[in-house]
Design a protein around this motif. Structure first.
Motif, PDB file in Angstrom:
ATOM      1  N   LEU A  62      38.715  34.328  36.008  1.00 47.26           N
ATOM      2  CA  LEU A  62      38.885  35.767  36.243  1.00 47.26           C
ATOM      3  C   LEU A  62      40.331  36.209  36.054  1.00 47.26           C
ATOM      4  O   LEU A  62      40.598  37.317  35.576  1.00 47.26           O
ATOM      5  CB  LEU A  62      38.396  36.122  37.654  1.00 47.26           C
ATOM      6  N   ASP A  63      41.272  35.337  36.403  1.00 45.42           N
ATOM      7  CA  ASP A  63      42.678  35.708  36.260  1.00 45.42           C
ATOM      8  C   ASP A  63      43.085  35.855  34.794  1.00 45.42           C
ATOM      9  O   ASP A  63      43.928  36.706  34.455  1.00 45.42           O
ATOM     10  CB  ASP A  63      43.567  34.686  36.951  1.00 45.42           C
ATOM     11  N   TYR A  64      42.507  35.038  33.924  1.00 46.83           N
ATOM     12  CA  TYR A  64      42.757  35.230  32.488  1.00 46.83           C
ATOM     13  C   TYR A  64      42.287  36.622  32.063  1.00 46.83           C
ATOM     14  O   TYR A  64      42.964  37.307  31.283  1.00 46.83           O
ATOM     15  CB  TYR A  64      42.018  34.173  31.671  1.00 46.83           C
ATOM     16  N   TRP A  65      41.111  37.004  32.562  1.00 47.04           N
ATOM     17  CA  TRP A  65      40.568  38.320  32.212  1.00 47.04           C
ATOM     18  C   TRP A  65      41.456  39.450  32.722  1.00 47.04           C
ATOM     19  O   TRP A  65      41.775  40.393  31.980  1.00 47.04           O
ATOM     20  CB  TRP A  65      39.153  38.475  32.779  1.00 47.04           C
ATOM     21  N   LEU A  66      41.849  39.384  33.988  1.00 43.95           N
ATOM     22  CA  LEU A  66      42.643  40.467  34.568  1.00 43.95           C
ATOM     23  C   LEU A  66      43.990  40.589  33.869  1.00 43.95           C
ATOM     24  O   LEU A  66      44.450  41.700  33.586  1.00 43.95           O
ATOM     25  CB  LEU A  66      42.832  40.223  36.064  1.00 43.95           C
ATOM     26  N   GLU A  67      44.600  39.465  33.574  1.00 44.36           N
ATOM     27  CA  GLU A  67      45.875  39.499  32.853  1.00 44.36           C
ATOM     28  C   GLU A  67      45.713  40.108  31.464  1.00 44.36           C
ATOM     29  O   GLU A  67      46.534  40.908  31.015  1.00 44.36           O
ATOM     30  CB  GLU A  67      46.416  38.072  32.749  1.00 44.36           C
ATOM     31  N   SER A  68      44.621  39.749  30.795  1.00 47.05           N
ATOM     32  CA  SER A  68      44.366  40.267  29.451  1.00 47.05           C
ATOM     33  C   SER A  68      44.129  41.772  29.484  1.00 47.05           C
ATOM     34  O   SER A  68      44.648  42.519  28.654  1.00 47.05           O
ATOM     35  CB  SER A  68      43.156  39.550  28.855  1.00 47.05           C
ATOM     36  N   LEU A  69      43.344  42.234  30.456  1.00 46.97           N
ATOM     37  CA  LEU A  69      43.010  43.657  30.526  1.00 46.97           C
ATOM     38  C   LEU A  69      44.198  44.526  30.935  1.00 46.97           C
ATOM     39  O   LEU A  69      44.403  45.610  30.389  1.00 46.97           O
ATOM     40  CB  LEU A  69      41.869  43.881  31.522  1.00 46.97           C
ATOM     41  N   PHE A  70      44.979  44.046  31.893  1.00 53.57           N
ATOM     42  CA  PHE A  70      45.984  44.911  32.516  1.00 53.57           C
ATOM     43  C   PHE A  70      47.410  44.691  32.034  1.00 53.57           C
ATOM     44  O   PHE A  70      48.309  45.452  32.407  1.00 53.57           O
ATOM     45  CB  PHE A  70      45.947  44.735  34.033  1.00 53.57           C
TER      46      PHE A  70
ATOM     47  N   VAL B 229      35.010  35.860  45.802  1.00 53.24           N
ATOM     48  CA  VAL B 229      35.608  36.716  44.769  1.00 53.24           C
ATOM     49  C   VAL B 229      36.461  37.801  45.424  1.00 53.24           C
ATOM     50  O   VAL B 229      37.586  38.085  44.970  1.00 53.24           O
ATOM     51  CB  VAL B 229      34.522  37.349  43.880  1.00 53.24           C
ATOM     52  N   GLU B 230      35.951  38.398  46.492  1.00 47.80           N
ATOM     53  CA  GLU B 230      36.689  39.453  47.191  1.00 47.80           C
ATOM     54  C   GLU B 230      38.027  38.935  47.719  1.00 47.80           C
ATOM     55  O   GLU B 230      39.065  39.599  47.576  1.00 47.80           O
ATOM     56  CB  GLU B 230      35.843  40.009  48.329  1.00 47.80           C
ATOM     57  N   ASP B 231      38.005  37.746  48.314  1.00 48.22           N
ATOM     58  CA  ASP B 231      39.249  37.181  48.849  1.00 48.22           C
ATOM     59  C   ASP B 231      40.245  36.891  47.724  1.00 48.22           C
ATOM     60  O   ASP B 231      41.459  37.089  47.891  1.00 48.22           O
ATOM     61  CB  ASP B 231      38.947  35.891  49.617  1.00 48.22           C
ATOM     62  N   HIS B 232      39.728  36.443  46.598  1.00 47.51           N
ATOM     63  CA  HIS B 232      40.611  36.146  45.469  1.00 47.51           C
ATOM     64  C   HIS B 232      41.240  37.423  44.913  1.00 47.51           C
ATOM     65  O   HIS B 232      42.455  37.471  44.665  1.00 47.51           O
ATOM     66  CB  HIS B 232      39.831  35.426  44.371  1.00 47.51           C
ATOM     67  N   VAL B 233      40.431  38.447  44.722  1.00 39.98           N
ATOM     68  CA  VAL B 233      40.942  39.707  44.170  1.00 39.98           C
ATOM     69  C   VAL B 233      41.949  40.353  45.120  1.00 39.98           C
ATOM     70  O   VAL B 233      42.917  40.988  44.683  1.00 39.98           O
ATOM     71  CB  VAL B 233      39.773  40.659  43.841  1.00 39.98           C
ATOM     72  N   ALA B 234      41.746  40.169  46.424  1.00 34.35           N
ATOM     73  CA  ALA B 234      42.666  40.756  47.408  1.00 34.35           C
ATOM     74  C   ALA B 234      44.088  40.239  47.244  1.00 34.35           C
ATOM     75  O   ALA B 234      45.054  40.909  47.643  1.00 34.35           O
ATOM     76  CB  ALA B 234      42.167  40.478  48.818  1.00 34.35           C
ATOM     77  N   LEU B 235      44.241  39.061  46.647  1.00 33.61           N
ATOM     78  CA  LEU B 235      45.560  38.473  46.438  1.00 33.61           C
ATOM     79  C   LEU B 235      46.095  38.708  45.031  1.00 33.61           C
ATOM     80  O   LEU B 235      47.198  38.273  44.703  1.00 33.61           O
ATOM     81  CB  LEU B 235      45.498  36.964  46.710  1.00 33.61           C
ATOM     82  N   SER B 236      45.318  39.396  44.200  1.00 34.27           N
ATOM     83  CA  SER B 236      45.711  39.603  42.812  1.00 34.27           C
ATOM     84  C   SER B 236      46.816  40.656  42.705  1.00 34.27           C
ATOM     85  O   SER B 236      46.801  41.670  43.410  1.00 34.27           O
ATOM     86  CB  SER B 236      44.501  40.073  41.990  1.00 34.27           C
ATOM     87  N   PRO B 237      47.764  40.460  41.799  1.00 34.99           N
ATOM     88  CA  PRO B 237      48.770  41.500  41.565  1.00 34.99           C
ATOM     89  C   PRO B 237      48.175  42.775  40.984  1.00 34.99           C
ATOM     90  O   PRO B 237      48.825  43.817  40.988  1.00 34.99           O
ATOM     91  CB  PRO B 237      49.742  40.841  40.581  1.00 34.99           C
ATOM     92  N   TRP B 238      46.932  42.684  40.498  1.00 38.48           N
ATOM     93  CA  TRP B 238      46.263  43.841  39.898  1.00 38.48           C
ATOM     94  C   TRP B 238      45.284  44.509  40.865  1.00 38.48           C
ATOM     95  O   TRP B 238      44.528  45.389  40.462  1.00 38.48           O
ATOM     96  CB  TRP B 238      45.493  43.403  38.644  1.00 38.48           C
TER      97      TRP B 238
END
Length: 237
Positions: A34-42, A61-70
Motif C-alpha cells: 500500500l505504501d508503494y501505491w500511496l507514494e506513487s499517487l501522492f 489497514v486503519e492503524d497503518h494509514v493512521a501513521l502514513s504521511p499522506w
C-alpha cells in the motif's frame, strides 16, 4: 483528480501470510504494498485525494494509514459486505467528486507513471469513456488479454483463455468518466463487478496506455517471490 484504491480483498491464495497481514500490506523489500501505491499517487500533483475501501483485517489497514504521511488526503471506507469494484465506486461517488476517477486494485505491484496516465486520459479520443493501463505479461493465459484497433481502443477481451492472441494485458488500473459510474448505479444493486458488468458495455470506448514499467499481481506465493526477485524501486518509468 481523485482515486479509489481497492484494498478489501482477503488474499486467500497468499495464506498463511495473509492470516494476519492484509493483502494490501504484504511487504515487498520490507515496504508494504500500500505504501508503494500511496507514494506513487501522492508524490506528484495528479491525485489530490484517495478513497481506500477496507473489509478483511480492516483495523490493521486503519492503524497503518493512521501513521502514513499522506493520511490527511485519505478517506478510509469500511465495507461490512463487499460491494465489488463497481459497487464501491457507486457507494463512494460523492467522496470521489464529479470528475474522472482513477480506480486501481491495490494488490498489484506497479511503478506506472500516474501523471502520464492522467495526461493520456485527458488527450484520449473523444468517444472514450475510460482509459485503461496495460502491460506485457509473461503469463498471458492467467490475464485478461486485449485486442485494440488502430486508435488504441479496446475491441475485445480474452479473459484467461488457453490460447490468447498476444500478451498485452489489462493492468486493472483505470481512469473512468462519471458516465461509467452512472451506468453502474443504474444497474440498481449493491454489488457490481466493474470488469464483468460495466466494462463490457463500453467496448470500443476504452483507450489503452501501455506502461513500460513493472507490473505484477502478487496474489500467489510464486508471483510474490518473483516480485521480490525482479522489482527494483525507482528503476521503472
Amino acid at each position: 483528480m481523485r482515486a479509489l484504491l481497492l484494498a478489501a480483498g482477503m488474499g486467500t491464495r497468499l495464506r498463511p501470510i495473509t492470516d494476519t497481514i492484509p493483502k494490501c500490506l504484504v511487504p515487498i523489500h520490507g515496504k508494504p504494498l500500500l505504501d508503494y501505491w500511496l507514494e506513487s499517487l501522492f508524490s506528484g500533483n495528479a491525485i489530490e485525494r484517495a478513497v481506500i475501501n477496507t473489509h478483511y483485517l480492516a483495523s490493521v489497514v486503519e492503524d497503518h494509514v493512521a501513521l502514513s504521511p499522506w493520511r490527511s488526503r485519505i478517506d478510509l471506507v469500511f465495507e461490512p459486505e463487499l460491494l465489488g469494484t463497481g459497487g464501491t465506486l457507486v457507494a463512494n461517488r460523492e467522496r470521489l467528486g464529479e470528475g474522472p476517477v482513477l480506480v486501481a486494485h491495490a494488490d498489484n505491484l506497479t511503478d506506472f507513471d500516474v501523471a502520464g496516465f492522467a495526461a493520456f486520459h485527458a488527450a484520449r479520443p473523444a468517444t472514450a469513456a475510460m482509459s485503461m493501463l496495460a502491460f506485457r505479461t509473461d503469463a498471458p493465459r492467467t490475464c485478461g488479454i486485449l485486442e485494440l484497433d488502430g486508435q488504441g481502443l479496446v475491441q475485445a477481451f480474452h479473459e484467461k483463455v488457453e490460447n490468447p492472441p498476444g500478451n498485452l494485458a489489462n493492468a486493472a488500473v483505470y481512469i473512468v468518466e462519471p458516465e461509467m459510474i452512472d451506468f453502474a448505479a443504474k444497474l440498481g444493486k449493491p454489488f457490481v463487478d466493474l470488469s464483468t458488468e460495466v466494462i463490457p458495455h463500453f467496448i470500443g470506448r476504452i483507450a489503452v496506455m501501455e506502461t513500460p514499467g513493472y507490473h505484477r499481481d502478487i496474489g500467489n506465493p510464486e508471483s510474490l517471490a518473483r516480485a521480490h526477485a525482479e522489482f527494483r524501486p525507482g528503476e521503472g518509468a
